[in-house]
Design an enzyme around this catalytic site. Structure first.
Site, PDB file in Angstrom:
ATOM      1  N   THR A 151      63.466  31.476 -60.251  1.00 37.04           N
ATOM      2  CA  THR A 151      64.479  32.508 -59.996  1.00 37.04           C
ATOM      3  C   THR A 151      65.789  32.189 -60.717  1.00 37.04           C
ATOM      4  O   THR A 151      66.412  33.068 -61.314  1.00 37.04           O
ATOM      5  CB  THR A 151      64.794  32.614 -58.491  1.00 37.04           C
ATOM      6  OG1 THR A 151      63.611  32.961 -57.806  1.00 37.04           O
ATOM      7  CG2 THR A 151      65.851  33.658 -58.217  1.00 37.04           C
ATOM      8  N   HIS A 267      57.455  36.135 -51.934  1.00 35.81           N
ATOM      9  CA  HIS A 267      57.543  34.796 -52.534  1.00 35.81           C
ATOM     10  C   HIS A 267      56.373  33.969 -52.031  1.00 35.81           C
ATOM     11  O   HIS A 267      55.976  34.092 -50.870  1.00 35.81           O
ATOM     12  CB  HIS A 267      58.883  34.149 -52.112  1.00 35.81           C
ATOM     13  CG  HIS A 267      59.176  32.856 -52.815  1.00 35.81           C
ATOM     14  ND1 HIS A 267      58.487  31.694 -52.547  1.00 35.81           N
ATOM     15  CD2 HIS A 267      60.082  32.549 -53.776  1.00 35.81           C
ATOM     16  CE1 HIS A 267      58.952  30.720 -53.314  1.00 35.81           C
ATOM     17  NE2 HIS A 267      59.925  31.218 -54.068  1.00 35.81           N
TER      18      HIS A 267
HETATM   19  C1  GP9 Z   1      65.486  31.072 -53.133  1.00 36.87           C
HETATM   20  C2  GP9 Z   1      64.793  32.086 -53.937  1.00 36.87           C
HETATM   21  C3  GP9 Z   1      63.467  31.630 -54.465  1.00 36.87           C
HETATM   22  O1  GP9 Z   1      66.791  31.388 -52.794  1.00 36.87           O
HETATM   23  O2  GP9 Z   1      65.621  32.618 -54.903  1.00 36.87           O
HETATM   24  O3  GP9 Z   1      63.539  30.929 -55.631  1.00 36.87           O
HETATM   25  P1  GP9 Z   1      62.234  30.599 -56.508  1.00 36.87           P
HETATM   26  O4  GP9 Z   1      61.405  29.651 -55.719  1.00 36.87           O
HETATM   27  O5  GP9 Z   1      61.510  31.883 -56.749  1.00 36.87           O
HETATM   28  O6  GP9 Z   1      62.790  30.022 -57.747  1.00 36.87           O
HETATM   29 MN    MN Z   2      61.789  33.771 -57.685  1.00 35.69          MN
END
Ligand code: GP9
Ligand code: MN
Length: 509
Positions: A151, A267
């Site tokens: 992300t 996620h």
């Molecule tokens: C956590 C979210 C997830 O705040 O942005 O991050 P990722 O694991 O997808 O990098």
């Molecule tokens: Mn992400």
């Protein structure tokens, strides 16, 4: 004897290592120089040697900042200015001063768009934006370009048009660098207020530090939301309450604003409360893949609700709205299950094709162009937005090019040195025809393109490792961002500040 034996062993070891390295270099030239080729280094030299190599690399990169000077910057500047694509005159400045609502679809891959699971659409709302909507433009050959920073890499790329690092996350390791981010530029040029909304703790991915360098004015972290048990799953706040509770904050922002809405429920490991699941799981040998469809549906529903609320709030019509996928959700550990889903074997070539993520954009005053097939990537978002606002992207150090420009550069480098063009994909050391998926011979043009991609990645790394933007004055009126101007104290701190302010005012009266 005692001394000779270890010496002989060491010498033999060094010779064996040398031969191995020589063979590895013959198979993969510049193995050690191409720092983004980590997998290959481990493959050819082993994990132990990689650790030593990595330690040396770390030392080198940390000294790079000290040794860097403005000459390094000039090399990068020449490259990006040369790559620049002139804007489409009709669209240049068409949305100057409009609010921008940026919607982050967590782990969302494009294969979900228009996909039917047992005859049922998984994401009917997003599909309707793609298929029936005359105001959105959908880029169907748009790829994520993230690596280990996931992300955080997507955020870095979209707001800076720079690549993430080959290893780790620039958000964490380069959090004190100088940046010339999209939010900082539009704040200075057109008085935007910048805000990020995310139902997770503010320090995840070091956001509460690096956002200061990006000139983010407000960070609505988890303290701004009702985080009671029923509202939370997996990493943080569920997407539906997230969007619902964000509306009043969004309305409270001074306009024009640049608002980044970051979803979270879709996620890994893709969990949704059974009573909130509105589509069955898939039926493959991977629980991850099976659940992926349920959280995608949940995200789709939350988006529909958000659009509805945006329209009610009066913000919808006059805002640029864009939606993007941050990175893959299904890793190559699940290739077998994914073969069942896409109906063909997931080879390394097919896996690369699966790295498409959606990019949809709606620009007030501009008719939607339907589905566009241009090959593009996350790197291209910032120059596109700058041109829509009437700001020349050429003044800044950007590795992407404007998606609406006739001159847009349609090759998409991935962080590991692989890349995709409209005709072929380079995966590892091999080239594949995009139409047939068949392996093809390298031509002179392909060789040149491979060198170009590697050069581009190396230049972007130079910017981050050398902190080169501190030497760059993009325009005469540019003022470097001062991180001390920003502070994210959370909701309670804000409340306290407001109370003290009220108190002070009362005292004055
Ligand atoms: C956590 C979210 C997830 O705040 O942005 O991050 P990722 O694991 O997808 O990098
Ligand atoms: Mn992400």
């Amino acid at each position: 004897m005692k001394r000779r034996k270890p010496l002989a062993v060491i010498t033999a070891g060094v010779i064996a290592f040398g031969i191995n390295l020589g063979m590895a270099e013959a198979d993969r030239p510049q193995l050690l120089e191409r720092t983004f080729d980590r997998n290959y280094i481990v493959k050819y030299l082993g994990a132990y040697n990689f650790t030593i190599y990595d330690a040396i690399q770390n030392l080198r990169t940390s000294t790079q900042r000290v040794l860097a000077d403005s000459d390094d910057m000039t090399i990068v500047e020449n490259y990006t200015k040369n790559k620049y694509a002139e804007p489409n005159e009709e669209l240049f400045g068409i949305a100057a001063g409009k609010n921008i609502i940026k919607i982050h679809l967590e782990s969302f891959q494009s294969f979900l768009i228009n996909y039917e699971l047992d005859g049922e659409e998984v994401t009917p709302f997003l599909n309707s934006l793609v298929n029936e909507n005359d105001s959105f433009t959908y880029f169907e050959n748009f790829f994520h370009q993230t690596e280990q920073g996931k992300t955080a890499d997507a955020e870095l790329i979209l707001d800076n048009s720079l690549y993430g690092l080959p290893q780790g996350s620039a958000f964490v390791t380069k959090g004190n660098n100088t940046y010339q981010s999209l939010p900082a530029i539009i704040k200075q040029k057109q008085n935007y207020t910048n805000a990020v909304f995310h139902g997770d703790s503010k320090s995840f991915w070091n956001r509460d530090e690096i956002y200061k360098q990006f000139a983010i004015d407000h960070f609505f972290d988890d303290t701004y939301y009702d985080m009671s048990e029923s509202q939370v799953i997996n990493y943080g706040l569920k997407d539906k309450p997230f969007f619902k509770e964000s509306i009043p904050y969004l309305k409270s922002l001074p306009q024009p604003f640049y608002a980044h809405m970051m979803t979270l429920t879709h996620h890994h490991p893709f969990l949704v409360d059974p009573e909130e699941a509105t589509i069955d799981q898939a039926n493959t040998n991977s629980g991850t893949v099976n659940r992926y469809f349920q959280t995608a549906r949940y995200l789709d529903e939350s988006l529909e609700q958000f659009f509805h609320d945006l329209k009610l709030s009066g913000l919808y019509n006059d805002s640029i709205i864009f939606i993007y996928g941050d990175h893959y959700g299904i890793s190559d550990n699940h290739n077998r299950a994914m073969s069942d889903i896409i109906g063909k074997e997931v080879t390394p070539f097919e896996y690369a094709q699966l790295q498409r993520v959606p990019f949809l954009i709606r620009v007030p005053g501009m008719e939607g162009k339907g589905t566009v097939s241009k090959y593009s990537g996350q790197m291209d978002v910032m120059p596109t937005l700058l041109h829509l606002l009437g700001i020349r992207a050429q003044d800044y150090i950007l590795f992407g090019t404007d998606l609406f420009s006739d001159d847009h550069k349609a090759f998409v480098p991935f962080r590991n040195g692989n890349y995709i063009t409209p005709e072929y994909s380079k995966i590892g050391e091999s080239y594949f025809d995009n139409q047939t998926g068949e392996q093809i011979e390298e031509t002179e043009d392909m060789k040149k393109m491979t060198e170009k991609v590697e050069h581009e990645l190396q230049l972007s790394d130079k910017v981050l490792y050398g902190d080169l933007l501190r030497f760059y004055q993009p325009t005469e009126d540019w003022k470097p961002v001062n991180p001390n101007d920003y502070f994210y104290g959370g909701k309670d701190k804000e409340k306290q500040d407001n109370e003290t302010e009220d108190h002070d005012k009362q005292k004055e009266q």
